[in-house]
Each structure stands twice: as structure tokens, then as C-alpha cells.
Design a protein around this motif. Structure first.
Motif, PDB file in Angstrom:
ATOM      1  N   PHE A  66       0.800  -1.227   0.000  1.00 15.84           N
ATOM      2  CA  PHE A  66       0.000   0.000   0.000  1.00 15.84           C
ATOM      3  C   PHE A  66       0.835   1.280   0.000  1.00 15.84           C
ATOM      4  O   PHE A  66       0.292   2.367  -0.127  1.00 15.84           O
TER       5      PHE A  66
ATOM      6  N   PRO B  26       3.869  -0.306  -4.118  1.00 16.27           N
ATOM      7  CA  PRO B  26       3.677  -1.574  -4.821  1.00 16.27           C
ATOM      8  C   PRO B  26       4.709  -1.738  -5.936  1.00 16.27           C
ATOM      9  O   PRO B  26       5.116  -0.752  -6.549  1.00 16.27           O
TER      10      PRO B  26
ATOM     11  N   GLN C  56      -0.522  -0.939  -8.582  1.00 17.35           N
ATOM     12  CA  GLN C  56      -0.586   0.504  -8.350  1.00 17.35           C
ATOM     13  C   GLN C  56      -1.888   1.079  -8.899  1.00 17.35           C
ATOM     14  O   GLN C  56      -2.597   1.811  -8.212  1.00 17.35           O
TER      15      GLN C  56
ATOM     16  N   ILE D 290      -5.025  -0.250  -6.724  1.00 17.69           N
ATOM     17  CA  ILE D 290      -5.223   0.245  -5.352  1.00 17.69           C
ATOM     18  C   ILE D 290      -5.382   1.759  -5.284  1.00 17.69           C
ATOM     19  O   ILE D 290      -5.894   2.279  -4.312  1.00 17.69           O
ATOM     20  N   THR D 291      -4.947   2.474  -6.343  1.00 18.91           N
ATOM     21  CA  THR D 291      -5.148   3.919  -6.318  1.00 18.91           C
ATOM     22  C   THR D 291      -6.443   4.311  -7.027  1.00 18.91           C
ATOM     23  O   THR D 291      -6.718   5.492  -7.200  1.00 18.91           O
ATOM     24  N   GLY D 292      -7.226   3.319  -7.426  1.00 15.91           N
ATOM     25  CA  GLY D 292      -8.527   3.627  -8.030  1.00 15.91           C
ATOM     26  C   GLY D 292      -8.444   4.069  -9.470  1.00 15.91           C
ATOM     27  O   GLY D 292      -9.192   4.928  -9.915  1.00 15.91           O
ATOM     28  N   ARG D 293      -7.489   3.482 -10.207  1.00  8.60           N
ATOM     29  CA  ARG D 293      -7.342   3.871 -11.606  1.00  8.60           C
ATOM     30  C   ARG D 293      -7.690   2.730 -12.545  1.00  8.60           C
ATOM     31  O   ARG D 293      -7.350   2.778 -13.709  1.00  8.60           O
ATOM     32  N   TYR D 294      -8.345   1.715 -12.011  1.00 15.99           N
ATOM     33  CA  TYR D 294      -8.587   0.555 -12.858  1.00 15.99           C
ATOM     34  C   TYR D 294      -9.980   0.550 -13.436  1.00 15.99           C
ATOM     35  O   TYR D 294     -10.940   0.764 -12.731  1.00 15.99           O
ATOM     36  N   GLY D 295     -10.097   0.329 -14.727  1.00 13.13           N
ATOM     37  CA  GLY D 295     -11.407   0.336 -15.385  1.00 13.13           C
ATOM     38  C   GLY D 295     -12.206  -0.917 -15.125  1.00 13.13           C
ATOM     39  O   GLY D 295     -11.787  -1.803 -14.432  1.00 13.13           O
TER      40      GLY D 295
ATOM     41  N   GLY E 241      -6.408   9.521 -14.796  1.00  9.84           N
ATOM     42  CA  GLY E 241      -6.640   8.076 -14.818  1.00  9.84           C
ATOM     43  C   GLY E 241      -7.463   7.535 -13.669  1.00  9.84           C
ATOM     44  O   GLY E 241      -7.857   6.378 -13.697  1.00  9.84           O
ATOM     45  N   HIS E 242      -7.714   8.365 -12.619  1.00  5.02           N
ATOM     46  CA  HIS E 242      -8.589   7.860 -11.563  1.00  5.02           C
ATOM     47  C   HIS E 242      -9.996   7.675 -12.111  1.00  5.02           C
ATOM     48  O   HIS E 242     -10.462   8.481 -12.919  1.00  5.02           O
ATOM     49  N   ILE E 243     -10.641   6.623 -11.641  1.00  2.00           N
ATOM     50  CA  ILE E 243     -12.027   6.396 -12.073  1.00  2.00           C
ATOM     51  C   ILE E 243     -12.872   7.569 -11.599  1.00  2.00           C
ATOM     52  O   ILE E 243     -13.716   8.070 -12.326  1.00  2.00           O
TER      53      ILE E 243
ATOM     54  N   TYR F  31     -11.086  13.234  -7.925  1.00  2.00           N
ATOM     55  CA  TYR F  31      -9.862  12.876  -7.197  1.00  2.00           C
ATOM     56  C   TYR F  31      -8.645  13.414  -7.961  1.00  2.00           C
ATOM     57  O   TYR F  31      -7.767  14.068  -7.386  1.00  2.00           O
TER      58      TYR F  31
ATOM     59  N   VAL G 197      -3.403   5.838  -1.321  1.00  2.00           N
ATOM     60  CA  VAL G 197      -2.380   4.826  -1.052  1.00  2.00           C
ATOM     61  C   VAL G 197      -1.300   4.925  -2.124  1.00  2.00           C
ATOM     62  O   VAL G 197      -1.452   5.642  -3.113  1.00  2.00           O
ATOM     63  N   ALA G 198      -0.208   4.201  -1.905  1.00  2.00           N
ATOM     64  CA  ALA G 198       0.866   4.061  -2.887  1.00  2.00           C
ATOM     65  C   ALA G 198       1.331   5.421  -3.416  1.00  2.00           C
ATOM     66  O   ALA G 198       1.561   6.338  -2.648  1.00  2.00           O
TER      67      ALA G 198
ATOM     68  N   ASP H 271      -0.180   7.873  -4.855  1.00  2.00           N
ATOM     69  CA  ASP H 271      -1.019   9.012  -4.463  1.00  2.00           C
ATOM     70  C   ASP H 271      -0.710   9.445  -3.036  1.00  2.00           C
ATOM     71  O   ASP H 271      -0.643  10.636  -2.738  1.00  2.00           O
TER      72      ASP H 271
END
Lengths: 251, 226
Positions: free
Chosen positions: A234, A237, A243, A246-251, B6-8, B12, B80-81, B83
């Protein structure tokens, strides 16, 4: 030392491959979180650890899962003892339609783990105490397990699971149906349980994985992408996919 | 193009980009203040010195804005990470920049006091030293914006030059003071100014180290300690 080891595990449901070459060590007396997007194979992996997938039609499993260095998929492995040693708690609390007492006594009864009624009473009290539920239910053990609140029901299921002294406890999103207070109680309980057993938990809550576990494993599309100490995963990574997720960038 | 994307959840990204642009704005202001403070000294420009003193509270205010935004992001977004490291870096970098603003204001106050004095030629060396620190700060800000750890390292290594210039200036001013005790007043003021600039250089190296951590996730270890 690793309590359980998955080695080159491949899982197929019919023609669909659900897990690909997954190798992961489950350390003794630690909490391991499995994270990843829906359908990534984390729950399927969890269910491989006590052969819960065996009953699914068309299932095929390659590779090994070792418990104390013995392959649980070995033809000579004893399934009843495996399920006692590796317990499971599900997403939705599923108490039996029996009394609170009988819910907890069920496992010890079928495994013949006691000699006298006093022994059984003791096991029930110990398990409910371990699950942090004893004080709340000690005066109404004959009431139905289903009469409890959601959070209490989940702790009853944990008490039921620990009643047979498992060495590993598998938990599939055990808090997703609970409010934050009940969640905190279950998390505190899990943290306490790891003094005596190993816990593997599937969770969609990344902050829960961060709070609760010592090791975190990230799954994606049936592969294990990264397994690291939780703090490393966390903060720094090693894998770009991790990365992004966990940072909320995944589609 | 925005640095964060790139954040959903798009808001943010917006908050992270807003934080980054506040840090940039703060850094640019502090760099300008350092340049102006020395200019005010060299050109004996009292009103320019006043402007620098008045800009310092603006820099402080920007620091509070970054702090508030960082706390908000930590509380509501649970970064996290990478960010997380970005937010921690913003908090650390702004406290270094804030100190640089203080140094610029201090230099300006001395510039006002020295307005009537005849200054030794060392003032040119002070100006060169300031120019180097300001250039380092600008490069550090570019490294910050572009997440460029190589450039951050490049900035870090330049501080040795600032330290050398500082040591040279010290000797020079000392010579002046020994030559003629009437120089002691002005020269000791200039010693303090040189110290302010040297400290500013140290803050830039801190910023470079923070950028290195932000980008790589590893603490920067100075070569002599590695």
C-alpha cells in the motif's frame, strides 16, 4: 514458516480457466488479504484452500495446495479432517436454524470432540468468548441463532468455525453485509484470532485489507499479480497493475 | 496536460492536480522573493524590499491551503501508494518553501537597513549564489511537476556548489572586516544574508530528496552515507 502453500495452482470451471499458475504462501499466524476486481479469481482461490470447489460440476484443479507440507488434493487426504482444520466463514451470516448453543456445538458434536456435557458447555463458552459474543448472549443461549443482529450472527458463525479448533480460517468478505461498528468488532476479533491461527480473507475493501492484514495478495484475471507485506503493497507496490488498482485507476 | 489522471473518480484527479498547482505557485513565489530580495539589496531598492516582506504572508497562506487540501484528501480519499506519497510530498515540500519565504523576508529587512551603507564587492558573489539557489529551486519545481527523479538528483548535487560559494564568501567578508573595522557593521549583516541563502539551498535539497521519495517510493540516501 508457511502454514499453507499453493503451488502452480490452475483451476478450470469446464472450459473456462479461473486461476492460472497461482503460487502463494499463507504464513502461519498472520492475516493474508486477497484483493482484486470482481471475477479476478480471489474467491475461487480461497475456496481451493479447503476444497470447497470440489462440488462444482466440471471443476478441474491442477497443481498443489499444501497444509503443513501435505498436499490436500492428494487422493489419500481426509476431507472431513481438512474442513475441520481449515474452517470457513461466508459473506452472508448463515447460522443454522437452531439455538445459539447448538450452532456452536454442532462442529464439536460431529467431530466427537468432547466427553461430557460440561466439556461441550466449556467449548461453547470458549468459542463464543473468542468470537467476542459471549457477554451478549450468555443469558439466552437457547434462543435461535437467526434472532441475532447481522453483526452478531456473523460473530456466531465465527464462533461456530473456531469451535473445532481450526488451524486456518478462510473468510469470504465477512464484513460486506455489516455496518461499520459490527465491522470493527469483527476486525478486532480477526486481529485477536491470529494469535492462534492463520487467517485468509477475501475483501473488496482495500482499507480493510490495509488495516487488518500482514500480507496482501492482488489477483487480476485469474493470475496472482503481486503478493507483498501489506505495508509495502500500500505504500510502494512493485507492480504497475497493483498501483493502478489500489489507487482507483482501474477500469 | 494534467499531471494526475486516470482515476475512475475524476474529482480525485482534480484535487491532486489542484494541490500540485498550489505547490508550484508557492514555489514560484518564493523563488521570485529570493531574487527580488537580493535585487533590493544590490540596487538599494527599499520599496522592492517592502514588496518581498509583504509577499511572505501570501506564501504562508498558500502553505495553509495546501495543508487543508492535503488533510481533506487524506481523510476523504484515503490515498495509497503513489497518491499517498504525493500528498506526503506536498506537505513536506511546502514547509521547505515556506522557510525559503521567511529567508527572503529576512534578507529584505537587512536590505532596508543596509540601504545607506557602502557595500563591499562581495555583494556580487551573494547575487550569484542567490541566482544558483533560485535556478535549483526552479529545476526542482520542474522535477516535481514531471515526477522526474533524475532531475531531482541533479538539483541535489548542485548544493555542494552553493556551500563552496558560501565558504568563499565567508572568507572574503572576514578579510574585509579585518582590513577595516568600519566594515564590520555591513559585513556582519551580509554574513547573515549569506547564511539565509545557504539555508535556502539546503531547503531546495530537501525538496529534491522529497521528490525522489515521491517518485521512487524509496528514501533518498546521500552518496556519502550509502
Amino acid at each position: 514458516m508457511a502454514k499453507m502453500q499453493a503451488q502452480k495452482l490452475n483451476l478450470y470451471y469446464g472450459y473456462k480457466q479461473v486461476l492460472q499458475d497461482v503460487s502463494l504462501n499463507i504464513p502461519a499466524k498472520q492475516v493474508t488479504s486477497l484483493i482484486g476486481p470482481s471475477g479476478c479469481g480471489k474467491s475461487s482461490f480461497l475456496r481451493c484452500l479447503n476444497r470447497m470447489n470440489d462440488h462444482i460440476e466440471g471443476v478441474r484443479i491442477e497443481g498443489k495446495v499444501k497444509l503443513d507440507r501435505k498436499n490436500i488434493y492428494d487422493p489419500s487426504a481426509d476431507l472431513v479432517s481438512l474442513r475441520a482444520r481449515v474452517g470457513m466463514v461466508f459473506q452472508k451470516p448463515n447460522p443454522f436454524p437452531k439455538s445459539i448453543y447448538e450452532n456452536v456445538a454442532y462442529g464439536p458434536r460431529i467431530h466427537g470432540m468432547y466427553k461430557t456435557q460440561a466439556d461441550l458447555d466449556h467449548i461453547v463458552e470458549r468459542s463464543l468468548t473468542q468470537a467476542g459474543l459471549w457477554k451478549e448472549v450468555k443469558d439466552r443461549l437457547d434462543q435461535m441463532g437467526t434472532s441475532l443482529s447481522g453483526g452478531q450472527q456473523q460473530r456466531l458463525c465465527i464462533a461456530r468455525a473456531v469451535a473445532v479448533n481450526p488451524e486456518v480460517l478462510l473468510m469470504d468478505e465477512p464484513c460486506s453485509a455489516l455496518d461499520p461498528i459490527a465491522t470493527a468488532k469483527v476486525e478486532e476479533l480477526i486481529d485477536h484470532l491470529r494469535t492462534s491461527l492463520s487467517v485468509v480473507i477475501v475483501t473488496h475493501s482495500l482499507s480493510q485489507a490495509a488495516r487488518l492484514s500482514q500480507q496482501t495478495a492482488f489477483f487480476h484475471q485469474g493470475r496472482l499479480i503481486e503478493a507483498s507485506p501489506t505495508e509495502t503493497l500500500f505504500t510502494n507496490p512493485q507492480n504497475d497493475e497493483t498501483q493502478k488498482y489500489i489507487t482507483g485507476r482501474y477500469g | 496536460m494534467d499531471t494526475f489522471s486516470g482515476h475512475i473518480v475524476k474529482s480525485y484527479d482534480q484535487e491532486l492536480n489542484q494541490m500540485l498547482s498550489l505547490v508550484m505557485k508557492m514555489g514560484e513565489k518564493a523563488g521570485q522573493c529570493l531574487e527580488d530580495a537580493i535585487k533590493a539589496l544590490v540596487e538599494k531598492n527599499g520599496s522592492l524590499a517592502q514588496t518581498v516582506i509583504q509577499t511572505d504572508p501570501e506564501i504562508d497562506k498558500l502553505e495553509r491551503e495546501v495543508d487543508d487540501l492535503a488533510v481533506k484528501i487524506l481523510a476523504l480519499r484515503r490515498p495509497v501508494a503513489r497518491d499517498l506519497r504525493t500528498v506526503i510530498a506536498a506537505l513536506k515540500i511546502t514547509s521547505d518553501i515556506e522557510r525559503m519565504g521567511d529567508h527572503a523576508a529576512n534578507i529584505s529587512r537587512r536590505a532596508i537597513e543596509l540601504k545607506g551603507e557602502k557595500l563591499p564587492t562581495s555583494v556580487d558573489a551573494l547575487a550569484r549564489m542567490t541566482q544558483l539557489v533560485v535556478t535549483m529551486l526552479k529545476q526542482a519545481l520542474v522535477a516535481y511537476q514531471n515526477s522526474d527523479e533524475e532531475m531531482a538528483l541533479h538539483v541535489w548535487h548542485q548544493d555542494r556548489e552553493v556551500d563552496n560559494m558560501y565558504a568563499g564568501l565567508l572568507r572574503e567578508l572576514l578579510t574585509y572586516m579585518m582590513e577595516d573595522p568600519r566594515h564590520i557593521g555591513a559585513c556582519s549583516q551580509m554574513l547573515f544574508i549569506a547564511k539565509n541563502i545557504e539555508r535556502s539551498g539546503d531547503h531546495v535539497t530537501n525538496i529534491a530528496e522529497t521528490i525522489f521519495y515521491m517518485v521512487t517510493g524509496k528514501s533518498f540516501v546521500p552518496p556519502e552515507q550509502a
